[in-house]
Design an enzyme around this catalytic site. Structure first.
Site, PDB file in Angstrom:
ATOM      1  N   LYS A  86      51.512  49.196   6.202  1.00  0.00           N
ATOM      2  CA  LYS A  86      50.743  50.033   5.259  1.00  0.00           C
ATOM      3  C   LYS A  86      51.546  51.074   4.497  1.00  0.00           C
ATOM      4  CE  LYS A  86      49.616  53.580   8.566  1.00  0.00           C
ATOM      5  NZ  LYS A  86      48.705  54.579   9.006  1.00  0.00           N
ATOM      6  N   SER A 126      41.598  48.628   0.395  1.00  0.00           N
ATOM      7  CA  SER A 126      42.072  49.963   0.009  1.00  0.00           C
ATOM      8  C   SER A 126      41.750  50.217  -1.447  1.00  0.00           C
ATOM      9  CB  SER A 126      43.588  49.985   0.219  1.00  0.00           C
ATOM     10  OG  SER A 126      44.168  51.041  -0.497  1.00  0.00           O
ATOM     11  N   TYR A 152      52.529  46.397  -1.248  1.00  0.00           N
ATOM     12  CA  TYR A 152      51.452  46.702  -0.294  1.00  0.00           C
ATOM     13  C   TYR A 152      50.096  46.554  -0.986  1.00  0.00           C
ATOM     14  CZ  TYR A 152      47.961  49.644   1.916  1.00  0.00           C
ATOM     15  OH  TYR A 152      46.780  50.106   2.442  1.00  0.00           O
ATOM     16  N   LYS A 156      46.629  43.839  -0.391  1.00  0.00           N
ATOM     17  CA  LYS A 156      45.192  44.143  -0.256  1.00  0.00           C
ATOM     18  C   LYS A 156      44.404  43.421  -1.357  1.00  0.00           C
ATOM     19  CE  LYS A 156      45.661  46.610   3.361  1.00  0.00           C
ATOM     20  NZ  LYS A 156      45.207  46.091   4.647  1.00  0.00           N
ATOM     21  N   ARG A 234      42.793  63.027  -5.091  1.00  0.00           N
ATOM     22  CA  ARG A 234      42.405  61.889  -4.244  1.00  0.00           C
ATOM     23  C   ARG A 234      41.081  62.198  -3.551  1.00  0.00           C
ATOM     24  NH1 ARG A 234      45.992  60.340  -6.583  1.00  0.00           N
ATOM     25  NH2 ARG A 234      47.907  59.280  -5.986  1.00  0.00           N
TER      26      ARG A 234
HETATM   27  N1  UFG Z   1      51.999  63.955  -1.779  1.00  0.00           N
HETATM   28  C1  UFG Z   1      52.857  65.008  -2.001  1.00  0.00           C
HETATM   29  N2  UFG Z   1      53.846  65.235  -1.098  1.00  0.00           N
HETATM   30  C2  UFG Z   1      54.027  64.446   0.001  1.00  0.00           C
HETATM   31  C3  UFG Z   1      53.139  63.373   0.220  1.00  0.00           C
HETATM   32  C4  UFG Z   1      52.146  63.150  -0.714  1.00  0.00           C
HETATM   33  O1  UFG Z   1      52.735  65.740  -2.984  1.00  0.00           O
HETATM   34  O2  UFG Z   1      54.961  64.702   0.772  1.00  0.00           O
HETATM   35  C5  UFG Z   1      50.922  63.703  -2.757  1.00  0.00           C
HETATM   36  C6  UFG Z   1      51.061  62.384  -3.457  1.00  0.00           C
HETATM   37  O3  UFG Z   1      51.915  62.489  -4.559  1.00  0.00           O
HETATM   38  C7  UFG Z   1      49.609  62.102  -3.813  1.00  0.00           C
HETATM   39  C8  UFG Z   1      48.812  62.734  -2.678  1.00  0.00           C
HETATM   40  O4  UFG Z   1      49.703  63.649  -2.059  1.00  0.00           O
HETATM   41  O5  UFG Z   1      49.290  62.769  -4.993  1.00  0.00           O
HETATM   42  C9  UFG Z   1      48.346  61.740  -1.654  1.00  0.00           C
HETATM   43  O6  UFG Z   1      49.451  60.951  -1.243  1.00  0.00           O
HETATM   44  P1  UFG Z   1      49.401  60.013   0.030  1.00  0.00           P
HETATM   45  O7  UFG Z   1      50.739  59.379   0.164  1.00  0.00           O
HETATM   46  O8  UFG Z   1      48.863  60.754   1.203  1.00  0.00           O
HETATM   47  O9  UFG Z   1      48.304  58.968  -0.366  1.00  0.00           O
HETATM   48  P2  UFG Z   1      48.267  57.931  -1.581  1.00  0.00           P
HETATM   49  O10 UFG Z   1      47.041  58.277  -2.348  1.00  0.00           O
HETATM   50  O11 UFG Z   1      49.509  57.822  -2.319  1.00  0.00           O
HETATM   51  O12 UFG Z   1      48.177  56.596  -0.774  1.00  0.00           O
HETATM   52  C10 UFG Z   1      47.019  56.252  -0.126  1.00  0.00           C
HETATM   53  C11 UFG Z   1      47.296  55.380   1.080  1.00  0.00           C
HETATM   54  C12 UFG Z   1      47.804  54.057   0.668  1.00  0.00           C
HETATM   55  C13 UFG Z   1      46.956  53.472  -0.408  1.00  0.00           C
HETATM   56  C14 UFG Z   1      46.789  54.428  -1.553  1.00  0.00           C
HETATM   57  C15 UFG Z   1      45.897  53.924  -2.628  1.00  0.00           C
HETATM   58  O13 UFG Z   1      48.232  56.007   1.947  1.00  0.00           O
HETATM   59  O14 UFG Z   1      47.791  53.236   1.808  1.00  0.00           O
HETATM   60  O15 UFG Z   1      46.224  55.612  -1.048  1.00  0.00           O
HETATM   61  O16 UFG Z   1      45.870  54.796  -3.712  1.00  0.00           O
HETATM   62  F1  UFG Z   1      47.502  52.360  -0.901  1.00  0.00           F
END
Ligand code: UFG
Length: 341
Positions: A86, A126, A152, A156, A234
Site C-alpha cells: 500500500k 481506495s 499502487y 486498486k 483530504r
Molecule cells: N503530507 C505531508 N507531509 C508528510 C506526509 C504527508 O505534508 O510527511 C501531506 C501530503 O502531501 C498530503 C496529505 O499529507 O497532502 C496526506 O498524505 P498521506 O500520504 O497521508 O495520504 P495520501 O492522501 O497521499 O494517500 C492516501 C493513502 C493512499 C491512497 C491515497 C489516495 O495513503 O494509500 O490516499 O489519494 F492511495
C-alpha cells in the site's frame, strides 16, 4: 453460532481494527496473514480488546492451495480482502512487486469466491482510483475518474475492474468494493493502532512519530495550493469508523438475495487541510509540533473528499468519530508503543 469470515491481511492496520469490529458484531473473524508487513504482537492487542486470541491462518494470500484447503474445511459467509502492498512511493520504485502481489492475491481470492458463490466478498479499494478528479473536490461513486497517479493506484483501479469482469461472468456473486479515503487514528483502548515499518509516508503517523521525537520535524509538502490555507485537503476517517463500514458491508451482502457488485465511498464527507490536521493534533494533545514547509510531493491530489450519500443509503452507515477523536487516539497509541508518559 457465529458466522465465520476470512480476513486477509487481518493483522494489518485496517484489518486488525476490522477483526475487532467483526467480533463485536457477532461474527467469527479468521485472520489470513504472513506478517510480512505487520507484527505478530497485534494478535495480543486484539485479544486484549475482544478477550481471546483471534484464529489465525498463517500464509500468503496468493497461495491458492492454502485457500482451497481452508474453504474445504471451513464454512465461511464472507471474505474481506485487505492483504496488499500500500505504499504509493514504493510502488513507483517497485511496480512489478505491486502488480504481482496485489493482483495475484485478488485473483486467488476471487477464484475461490467464483467457485463458491455463497461466499460474499469485500474489497479494499481506495479513493486513489479517482486520480486528480478534474477539479471536482467532492467525489461521488459516479464522478468521472482520471488516471491513477501511481502503480499502487492502478492496482486498486484494476482490482475494481477485475471484480466487475468476474461479476459480469457470474451475476450471482455478491461483491462490494469500498473506496476508502484517508484512514487515521487507533483503537480507543490503544491496544491496536498503526505500526508503519520504516519511515512513515502518511501524514498522521509522521506527525505522531515527530511528536514522539523520532524525527526532527514534519515537512508539509507544499503551501501554495489553491485550498483554504495553501496545503492539500483530504477526507480523514477514523479507522474504527472504517472498520465498522466493513461490518455493514458484510451484513448487507450476507442478507442480499441477488448478485451485485456495489462500489461505495467510505469517508466522512468533510475535507481537512494538512495544516488543520497539525493544529488539531497540537490543540487536542497539548503538544507542540515542529514543522516546516517543503516542496510539493509528486503525484499529490490537491483536494478530495467523499460524497457519502450512497454509504448512508445502501449500508445505513456513516462516520461517527471526529478528527479530535482520531488525533487523540493516534497519540495515545504512539505514546504507548514508545513508552512515553
Ligand atoms: N503530507 C505531508 N507531509 C508528510 C506526509 C504527508 O505534508 O510527511 C501531506 C501530503 O502531501 C498530503 C496529505 O499529507 O497532502 C496526506 O498524505 P498521506 O500520504 O497521508 O495520504 P495520501 O492522501 O497521499 O494517500 C492516501 C493513502 C493512499 C491512497 C491515497 C489516495 O495513503 O494509500 O490516499 O489519494 F492511495
Amino acid at each position: 453460532m457465529r458466522k465465520k469470515v476470512l480476513v486477509t491481511g487481518g493483522a494489518g492496520y485496517i484489518g486488525s481494527h476490522t477483526v475487532v469490529e467483526l467480533f463485536n458484531a457477532g461474527y467469527q473473524p479468521i485472520i489470513l496473514d504472513d506478517f510480512r508487513n505487520s507484527d505478530e504482537s497485534v494478535l495480543d492487542g486484539i485479544s486484549q480488546i475482544i478477550g481471546s486470541k483471534p484464529e489465525l491462518l498463517r500464509g500468503d494470500v496468493c497461495d491458492t492451495n492454502l485457500l482451497s484447503k481452508f474453504i474445504k474445511e471451513n464454512e465461511i459467509c464472507g471474505i474481506i480482502h485487505f492483504a496488499a502492498y500500500k505504499a504509493v512511493g514504493e510502488s513507483v520504485e517497485k511496480p512489478l512487486n505491486y502488480y504481482q502481489n496485489n493482483l495475484e492475491g485478488l485473483v486467488a481470492v476471487l477464484k475461490v469466491v467464483s467457485m463458491h458463490p455463497e461466499i460474499t466478498f469485500v474489497f479494499s479499494s481506495s479513493c486513489t482510483v479517482y486520480g486528480e478528479p478534474f477539479g471536482q473536490k467532492e467525489v461521488t461513486e459516479k464522478t468521472e475518474r482520471s488516471i491513477p497517479t501511481s502503480p499502487y493506484g492502478y492496482t486498486k483501479w484494476l482490482g475494481e475492474q477485475i471484480i466487475n469482469d468476474v461479476f459480469n461472468s457470474n451475476a450471482d456473486l455478491r461483491l462490494m468494493s469500498l473506496r476508502y479515503f484517508n484512514p487515521i487514528g487507533a483503537h480507543e483502548s490503544a491496544a491496536i493502532g498503526e505500526l508503519p515499518i520504516g519511515k512513515p509516508n502518511n501524514l498522521l503517523p509522521f506527525i505522531t512519530q515527530t511528536a514522539a521525537g523520532l524525527h526532527d520535524q514534519l515537512t508539509i509538502f507544499g503551501n501554495d495550493y489553491p485550498t483554504i490555507d495553501g496545503t492539500c485537503v483530504r477526507d480523514y476517517i477514523h479507522v474504527v469508523d472504517l472498520a465498522e463500514a466493513h461490518v455493514k458491508a458484510l451484513d448487507f451482502l450476507v442478507k442480499e438475495s441477488k448478485g451485485c457488485h456495489e462500489v461505495v465511498n467510505i469517508g466522512t464527507g468533510k475535507g481537512s487541510s494538512v495544516l488543520e490536521m497539525v493544529r488539531a493534533f497540537e490543540q487536542v494533545n497539548q503538544v507542540k509540533l515542529n514543522y516546516e514547509f517543503g516542496p510539493k510531493r509528486a503525484g499529490d491530489v490537491i483536494e478530495i473528499y467523499a460524497n457519502v450519500d450512497y454509504a448512508k443509503e445502501l449500508l445505513a452507515w456513516q462516520a461517527n468519530k471526529t478528527i479530535t477523536d482520531a488525533v487523540r487516539d493516534a497519540w495515545n497509541w504512539e505514546k504507548l508503543i514508545r513508552s512515553i508518559e
